[in-house]
Design a protein around this motif. Structure first.
Motif, PDB file in Angstrom:
ATOM      1  N   ASP B  65      81.077  46.198 -76.765  1.00  0.00           N
ATOM      2  CA  ASP B  65      80.914  47.207 -77.825  1.00  0.00           C
ATOM      3  C   ASP B  65      79.949  46.748 -78.922  1.00  0.00           C
ATOM      4  OD1 ASP B  65      82.831  48.575 -76.353  1.00  0.00           O
ATOM      5  OD2 ASP B  65      84.494  47.977 -77.640  1.00  0.00           O
ATOM      6  N   ILE B  67      79.451  43.741 -80.116  1.00  0.00           N
ATOM      7  CA  ILE B  67      79.793  42.511 -80.841  1.00  0.00           C
ATOM      8  C   ILE B  67      80.118  41.384 -79.859  1.00  0.00           C
ATOM      9  CG2 ILE B  67      80.633  43.580 -82.983  1.00  0.00           C
ATOM     10  CD1 ILE B  67      83.508  43.260 -81.866  1.00  0.00           C
ATOM     11  N   THR B  68      80.097  40.148 -80.352  1.00  0.00           N
ATOM     12  CA  THR B  68      80.500  39.011 -79.531  1.00  0.00           C
ATOM     13  C   THR B  68      81.764  38.414 -80.121  1.00  0.00           C
ATOM     14  OG1 THR B  68      78.192  38.529 -79.034  1.00  0.00           O
ATOM     15  CG2 THR B  68      79.789  36.783 -78.578  1.00  0.00           C
ATOM     16  N   LEU B  69      82.797  38.342 -79.303  1.00  0.00           N
ATOM     17  CA  LEU B  69      84.073  37.791 -79.764  1.00  0.00           C
ATOM     18  C   LEU B  69      84.369  36.477 -79.070  1.00  0.00           C
ATOM     19  CD1 LEU B  69      86.275  41.017 -79.729  1.00  0.00           C
ATOM     20  CD2 LEU B  69      85.335  39.827 -81.731  1.00  0.00           C
ATOM     21  N   SER B  70      85.045  35.591 -79.772  1.00  0.00           N
ATOM     22  CA  SER B  70      85.568  34.408 -79.101  1.00  0.00           C
ATOM     23  C   SER B  70      87.025  34.237 -79.526  1.00  0.00           C
ATOM     24  CB  SER B  70      84.736  33.175 -79.427  1.00  0.00           C
ATOM     25  OG  SER B  70      84.758  32.922 -80.793  1.00  0.00           O
ATOM     26  N   GLN B  71      87.648  33.193 -79.024  1.00  0.00           N
ATOM     27  CA  GLN B  71      89.093  32.946 -79.156  1.00  0.00           C
ATOM     28  C   GLN B  71      89.847  33.926 -78.252  1.00  0.00           C
ATOM     29  OE1 GLN B  71      90.668  30.447 -80.631  1.00  0.00           O
ATOM     30  NE2 GLN B  71      88.758  29.571 -81.408  1.00  0.00           N
ATOM     31  N   ALA B  74      92.314  36.568 -79.684  1.00  0.00           N
ATOM     32  CA  ALA B  74      91.625  37.584 -80.494  1.00  0.00           C
ATOM     33  C   ALA B  74      90.940  38.596 -79.575  1.00  0.00           C
ATOM     34  CB  ALA B  74      90.618  36.925 -81.427  1.00  0.00           C
ATOM     35  N   TYR B  78      91.896  42.589 -79.109  1.00  0.00           N
ATOM     36  CA  TYR B  78      90.883  43.648 -79.219  1.00  0.00           C
ATOM     37  C   TYR B  78      90.946  44.565 -77.990  1.00  0.00           C
ATOM     38  CZ  TYR B  78      86.394  46.032 -79.676  1.00  0.00           C
ATOM     39  OH  TYR B  78      85.412  46.993 -79.774  1.00  0.00           O
ATOM     40  N   THR B  82      91.736  48.594 -77.930  1.00  0.00           N
ATOM     41  CA  THR B  82      90.716  49.551 -77.488  1.00  0.00           C
ATOM     42  C   THR B  82      91.007  50.111 -76.091  1.00  0.00           C
ATOM     43  OG1 THR B  82      89.361  47.692 -76.710  1.00  0.00           O
ATOM     44  CG2 THR B  82      88.879  48.550 -78.905  1.00  0.00           C
TER      45      THR B  82
END
Lengths: 215, 215
Positions: B65, B67-71, B74, B78, B82
């Motif tokens: 979407d 963005i770049t997520l880590s962990q 988390a 997300y 979603t």
């Protein structure tokens, strides 16, 4: 039972306990505090009595609504869901994800590595070990905050990420980490420490704070 | 941008990557996988290119979407928000708290201590260190599960806790931890490994799995 005052089992200096104290203060939840001294008697968290309460033998633990919870972020999420005001997670899903990413980076990526139980096993390398863990975690955190921060870690509202940041910076200071490379972390920490909820939950102001460390 | 296929940066053997692969599989989200070899070239996660993507220099990271997520947790939270079906958190707030407590116990209390980056610094004490971390974490976990478990970690629905459990048991097996004292962990792990989402996300079936380790 469910209407009784929550009981927080905590230790004044435990950074994970401090996270929960901030959440309770922000949300205006009154509670009783039972100190668990992690040093005295070889660690009171290892007593049979405490182990029966929390098999993880760690603080914090919170007795609330008839159940006992441990793990600071699990506790804070429960408080968020049962006492939604003021909120500690932004309304926007992507911002919420950023908050959780920062909180988990501290709670899983930094704090556990410089935890008392790990440091005990490091002997004389203790200080260097803790400094290395925090330094490498803060390098990443500083970069991330440059993209997410407003007044606080994510935008201008206090969030779960901030509840993790302040106690972690306090640990960094205890371990004499040079904070000069982290201007964003330093600025946010200072802004947060001006808030009443962060002040009254501070390790220097707890029932079990030793006299010589009291604010 | 937001409608492009998500890209998961992962390593076949990383237990945190596996957690996210299970979530993606359960929720039926199709994605591309980019392998990041944590061993080769001194660790590809330390490359300038990957660091620009994820300052934490760890896998997993998920581009989704825009963005770049880590962990891992988390990311999973997300995805849960979603793509709510099937849900990975129970409807009841107390049960949700138990799920998070178990997930955090593994993600903050066990996995980080036996992480590759920590083990590297342990030299020849590596194996013993990892075994001790997992053993003490599993002792607590076994006790907790005796109160919360049904068919899976909390009741009879697969939850975030289960996504953490299976990869942690795989790590325990790699480090030759004696699993006999943990019948509940063992039983739940076995039940979960029968589910398709856990099978297709298994380290033995990834694009970067070396031939000799393939299922």
């Amino acid at each position: 039972m469910a209407s009784e005052k929550p009981i927080l089992y905590s230790y004044f200096r435990s950074s994970c306990s401090w996270r929960v104290r901030i959440a309770l203060a922000l949300k205006g939840i009154s509670y009783d505090q039972v100190p668990v001294n992690l040093i005295k008697d070889g660690g009171q968290q290892f007593s049979a009595e405490f182990k029966a309460l929390n098999p993880m033998q760690q603080v914090p633990a919170l007795q609330i609504d008839g159940i006992t919870l441990s793990q600071s972020l699990a506790i804070i999420n429960y408080l968020e869901e049962t006492h939604p005001n003021p909120r500690l997670l932004p309304q926007d899903a992507k911002k919420r994800a950023q908050v959780r990413m920062i909180a988990d980076h501290i709670a899983s990526g930094i704090q556990p590595l410089q935890n008392l139980s790990v440091l005990k096993q490091m002997g004389e390398k203790k200080m260097e070990w803790a400094q290395n863990c925090i330094t490498s975690g803060f390098q990443a955190l500083e970069q991330i905050l440059q993209h997410t921060a407003g007044r606080y870690c994510v935008g201008d509202e206090v969030s779960m990420a901030d509840l993790c940041l302040v106690p972690q910076v306090a640990n960094a200071e205890r371990f004499k980490v040079d904070m000069r490379p982290y201007p964003t972390i330093t600025r946010i920490n200072k802004a947060l420490l001006e808030l009443e909820a962060f002040k009254i939950s501070h390790p220097s102001r707890q029932p079990d704070t030793p006299l010589e460390l009291r604010a």
